[in-house]
Scaffold this motif. Sequence first.
Motif, PDB file in Angstrom:
ATOM      1  N   TYR A  11     -27.435   3.416  23.837  1.00 25.51           N
ATOM      2  CA  TYR A  11     -27.103   3.884  22.489  1.00 25.51           C
ATOM      3  C   TYR A  11     -25.923   3.133  21.873  1.00 25.51           C
ATOM      4  N   ASN A  12     -25.448   2.078  22.553  1.00 21.31           N
ATOM      5  CA  ASN A  12     -24.255   1.390  22.049  1.00 21.31           C
ATOM      6  C   ASN A  12     -24.411   0.857  20.633  1.00 21.31           C
ATOM      7  N   SER A  13     -25.595   0.380  20.307  1.00 22.13           N
ATOM      8  CA  SER A  13     -25.796  -0.221  18.983  1.00 22.13           C
ATOM      9  C   SER A  13     -26.462   0.735  18.001  1.00 22.13           C
ATOM     10  N   THR A  14     -26.576   2.019  18.383  1.00 22.24           N
ATOM     11  CA  THR A  14     -27.210   2.998  17.498  1.00 22.24           C
ATOM     12  C   THR A  14     -26.156   3.639  16.602  1.00 22.24           C
ATOM     13  N   PRO A  15     -26.253   3.458  15.288  1.00 20.78           N
ATOM     14  CA  PRO A  15     -25.235   4.018  14.397  1.00 20.78           C
ATOM     15  C   PRO A  15     -25.294   5.544  14.340  1.00 20.78           C
ATOM     16  N   GLY A  16     -24.135   6.145  14.116  1.00 18.66           N
ATOM     17  CA  GLY A  16     -24.067   7.596  13.903  1.00 18.66           C
ATOM     18  C   GLY A  16     -24.013   8.433  15.168  1.00 18.66           C
ATOM     19  N   ILE A  17     -24.053   7.815  16.345  1.00 17.38           N
ATOM     20  CA  ILE A  17     -23.998   8.559  17.605  1.00 17.38           C
ATOM     21  C   ILE A  17     -22.605   8.401  18.218  1.00 17.38           C
ATOM     22  N   LYS A  18     -21.947   9.521  18.423  1.00 15.39           N
ATOM     23  CA  LYS A  18     -20.631   9.481  19.056  1.00 15.39           C
ATOM     24  C   LYS A  18     -20.790   9.315  20.563  1.00 15.39           C
ATOM     25  N   ARG A  19     -19.898   8.514  21.151  1.00 18.59           N
ATOM     26  CA  ARG A  19     -19.978   8.281  22.593  1.00 18.59           C
ATOM     27  C   ARG A  19     -19.786   9.581  23.374  1.00 18.59           C
ATOM     28  N   THR A  20     -19.043  10.513  22.825  1.00 15.72           N
ATOM     29  CA  THR A  20     -18.808  11.780  23.519  1.00 15.72           C
ATOM     30  C   THR A  20     -20.081  12.619  23.616  1.00 15.72           C
ATOM     31  N   GLN A  21     -21.082  12.312  22.782  1.00 11.23           N
ATOM     32  CA  GLN A  21     -22.330  13.077  22.780  1.00 11.23           C
ATOM     33  C   GLN A  21     -23.410  12.425  23.649  1.00 11.23           C
ATOM     34  N   ILE A  22     -23.052  11.354  24.330  1.00  6.01           N
ATOM     35  CA  ILE A  22     -24.002  10.659  25.196  1.00  6.01           C
ATOM     36  C   ILE A  22     -23.843  11.158  26.630  1.00  6.01           C
ATOM     37  N   ILE A  23     -24.944  11.594  27.214  1.00  2.56           N
ATOM     38  CA  ILE A  23     -24.938  12.091  28.592  1.00  2.56           C
ATOM     39  C   ILE A  23     -25.648  11.061  29.470  1.00  2.56           C
ATOM     40  N   SER A  24     -24.890  10.404  30.318  1.00  5.45           N
ATOM     41  CA  SER A  24     -25.476   9.411  31.222  1.00  5.45           C
ATOM     42  C   SER A  24     -26.138  10.110  32.403  1.00  5.45           C
ATOM     43  N   ILE A  25     -26.958   9.378  33.127  1.00  6.82           N
ATOM     44  CA  ILE A  25     -27.612   9.955  34.310  1.00  6.82           C
ATOM     45  C   ILE A  25     -26.585  10.444  35.331  1.00  6.82           C
ATOM     46  N   PRO A  26     -25.529   9.671  35.651  1.00  9.42           N
ATOM     47  CA  PRO A  26     -24.540  10.194  36.598  1.00  9.42           C
ATOM     48  C   PRO A  26     -23.903  11.504  36.143  1.00  9.42           C
ATOM     49  N   ILE A  27     -23.574  11.602  34.857  1.00 11.72           N
ATOM     50  CA  ILE A  27     -22.969  12.833  34.353  1.00 11.72           C
ATOM     51  C   ILE A  27     -23.968  13.985  34.431  1.00 11.72           C
ATOM     52  N   GLN A  28     -25.238  13.718  34.104  1.00 15.86           N
ATOM     53  CA  GLN A  28     -26.253  14.770  34.188  1.00 15.86           C
ATOM     54  C   GLN A  28     -26.380  15.279  35.627  1.00 15.86           C
ATOM     55  N   ILE A  29     -26.449  14.374  36.565  1.00 15.89           N
ATOM     56  CA  ILE A  29     -26.597  14.755  37.971  1.00 15.89           C
ATOM     57  C   ILE A  29     -25.404  15.579  38.439  1.00 15.89           C
TER      58      ILE A  29
END
Length: 573
Positions: free
Chosen positions: A401-419
């Motif tokens: 999602y790095n190049s996706t506009p309008g998405i805050k990095r704090t709202q991104i859930i990576s696989i490690p964080i999900q696990i």
Amino acid sequence: MDKITKSLLETFSSQNEIERLAESVQFEHFSNYSIISKLNRSSFELDDIHTGSGGDCAIDGLCVIANGKIITDIDELNEITEGPGYLDAEIIFIQAKTTSSFSGSEIGSFIYGAKDFLSDNPKLVQNEKIKNIKAIWDEVINKSSYMINRRPHCKLFYVCTGKWVGDQNLQAIIDGGKAEIESLGVFENVSIAPNGATEIQKFYHETKNKLSTTINFQNRITLPDIVDVKEAYLGVIPFNEFAKLIQDENQTIHSIFDDNVRDFQGENAVNKRIKNTLSDGKFDLFCVLNNGVTLVASSITPAGNRFTLRDYQIVNGCQTSNILHECQKIDGISNVSVPIKIIVTESEDIKTEITLATNSQTEVRTEQLEALSQFQKRLELYFNAEKGDIKLHYERRSQQYNSTPGIKRTQIISIPIQIKSFASVFLESPHLVSGYYGTIVNRFKGQIFAASHKFLPYYVSSLCYYRIEQYFRSGELSPEYKKARFHIMMAVRMLSMGCVIDQLNSNAIERKCEVFKVLLLDDKKALKIFNQATQLFEKSGIDLTKRQYKSESDTEILKDAVIAHSKSLQGAR
């Protein structure tokens, strides 16, 4: 600070919800993120890199990378090293100043802080973050027997908002510092880079770019037209060209195996055979004995025999890639030809089908492939379908999602964080979530990403993580409790949903998770229950001076405290 840097800093601070921090601290995070993202494609938390505060040794960012992965825990280092059996390490130091000119005294203090950190007996006062990374680095040095490819690399980045003009006096300070670090005899190479506004702006802009590599692909055939596939090629490439795909200029392996369903398996029977073929000098046989590598890219630009691949992943060939990386110092390795299939598509369905088809020839069973591929894809769709004031995005591929506009990095859930979130909240194992996430999945085999599981428990555990991080950023929860965040999240779930967990494939768990979700979406109610959980943690009897909570007894103490609290409330009614 110039207008362009200030504008980029404001955008970055908004995306990461750190506007409340002082501008100088925002700039430290900005510089850390821009530089580390340039050097490594993995997703990471800003606080994992940031060290700037009292006792920071004039170091604002500090990062240890091992075998292409950012290391935040000694357990993680052990797991990542012992599997493949080799260690390619580097350490990165960053100092960031908002001043508009380069300062010789500050550059000198920064270099001195790095030298002191690297010494056997540091003299400077170290804060907890510095101490933690120092412990990791000492363990890296203890594992020198694993450094079969190369010795570690050391990189120092000094950042300000001025313009570097190669001042002779400043360059002399840098050259002297570099020579002193080189004299330690630890590193393969040492670099100290002064970066002004132009350089840090370029680094930040590059975080928006997808991974791109150009190779010479002469021996190939073009495959016939395939539905939803733009282009497809089959052929062989020399080892030196293949190496460009899997590692950077420092011979550090890229994080390009996110779509590959299994991590590098180390010294198993298959990998031993691959390695023996190379060690025995049977370079001409390699391409006929090996199944090769399948690579999926979003786009490709051919120019004669030169192909530029963008946004690519190796979906099959993780084992082959790592063995070739490990054996790159063998005399004659350049004579190896690597079978490769390159497929260009933007279709996620096609990518999944390719991953499943190409990974079913060894010891991974079909049901495991489904769990690690289909479930991930469906979970991503579920996140996208969830409505509410807080929008979370499930990141199946690192930095997607790095190049996706309008998405805050704090709202991104990576696989490690999900696990880690799911294992803490619903498997009640916050003490087991340190270390590399591939190992965590193995610990909970059959209990996580099971095909029958409801998606909502995964979503609410991620929402719980988002909330606790938000409260730490805002100061509404004291940062001293961040080391216990996964324990506190477990307590929040117990307080909100009860102390007994329903089956994760049941309608009952979905109903209770729906109520829990509504609570988490209500800012005031959520903060109240997080404060309550934090207070219970504080009063539980757990040793609050610990640096980490890896003991099952800590988890049991907290669970007992929450259960006792819940019973007291029931009795009061």
